[in-house]
Design a protein around this motif. Structure first.
Motif, short mmCIF file in Angstrom:
data_model
loop_
_atom_site.label_atom_id
_atom_site.label_comp_id
_atom_site.label_asym_id
_atom_site.label_seq_id
_atom_site.Cartn_x
_atom_site.Cartn_y
_atom_site.Cartn_z
N TRP A 234 36.03 43.22 36.96
CA TRP A 234 34.60 43.45 36.78
C TRP A 234 33.96 43.49 38.15
O TRP A 234 34.25 42.66 39.01
CB TRP A 234 33.98 42.31 35.99
N SER B 298 33.08 41.25 27.60
CA SER B 298 34.29 40.62 28.16
C SER B 298 35.12 39.99 27.05
O SER B 298 36.36 40.02 27.11
CB SER B 298 33.93 39.60 29.24
N TYR C 191 31.76 48.02 35.76
CA TYR C 191 30.65 47.68 36.67
C TYR C 191 29.44 47.31 35.83
O TYR C 191 29.10 48.00 34.87
CB TYR C 191 30.34 48.89 37.54
N TYR C 192 28.78 46.21 36.19
CA TYR C 192 27.60 45.72 35.48
C TYR C 192 26.58 45.30 36.52
O TYR C 192 26.88 44.45 37.36
CB TYR C 192 27.99 44.54 34.59
N CYS D 126 38.41 49.25 34.94
CA CYS D 126 37.53 48.22 35.49
C CYS D 126 36.10 48.58 35.12
O CYS D 126 35.78 49.76 34.93
CB CYS D 126 37.66 48.17 37.01
N MET E 207 27.21 40.98 28.77
CA MET E 207 28.46 40.95 29.52
C MET E 207 29.47 40.03 28.83
O MET E 207 30.66 40.33 28.78
CB MET E 207 28.21 40.49 30.95
#
Length: 182
Positions: free
Chosen positions: A177, A167, A115-116, A113, A163
């Motif tokens: 996410w 993705s 993180y942004y 997973c 992003m």
């Protein structure tokens, strides 16, 4: 996968590990050495060892930070380098740490997973020249300065591009996410 299926999957995984992967916490690296130091750190990350350790602990999922509080990303990301007007390999790693992590974690059926953080350029430690490239000019950062005060309709589409690139590159390899501060 719909939201209900995702919740069920995460519940079945029981617990996971969250890794804020940040540049040189607690120490300053001279700007002239920063890109090389960032790339050395990424190159030395032993994804197989991490995956084995997480498996031995019974971890069901692993979160990696790809953007948080600094201008560096642990993956190649051309749209981000263009956004902050930096040469290739200076703010984004040469190594695709996310893809390597995916390959290592999937051997143990551990979900990857990402993180942004949506407000990284508002962090005091974020480089001013990168921030100015994103906003098209100087932005004073203060404790009171919030996202809503700095042209959100200009910022959001630009900030979403990296992003989008990630993705599309990773697709269903990323099981979830976490979009923070958005």
């Amino acid at each position: 996968m719909n939201i209900s299926d995702m919740k069920d999957r995460m519940r079945a995984r029981k617990w996971g590990v969250f890794n804020h992967y940040l540049p040189w916490p607690g120490q300053e690296v001279p700007r002239t050495q920063a890109a090389e130091a960032w790339n050395r750190a990424g190159d030395s990350f032993d994804t197989d060892r991490l995956a084995k350790t997480l498996h031995e602990l019974g971890t069901g999922y692993y979160f990696l930070t790809v953007m948080h509080g600094a201008e560096y990303m642990p993956v190649p990301c051309r749209s981000y380098e263009q956004l902050v007007k930096q040469p290739e390999g200076t703010v984004c790693a040469r190594r695709d740490l996310v893809l390597d992590l995916y390959e290592s974690l999937r051997r143990y059926d551990i979900d990857l997973c990402l993180y942004y953080n949506g407000l990284s350029p508002f962090n005091f430690s974020y480089r001013a020249d990168c921030r100015e490239a994103i906003f098209g000019g100087s932005v004073e950062i203060t404790q009171e300065n919030t996202f809503r005060k700095v042209a959100p309709m200009t910022f959001v589409p630009r900030w979403a591009e990296p992003m989008r690139e990630l993705s599309e590159r990773y697709g269903d390899k990323i099981k979830m996410w976490w979009l923070d501060s958005c």
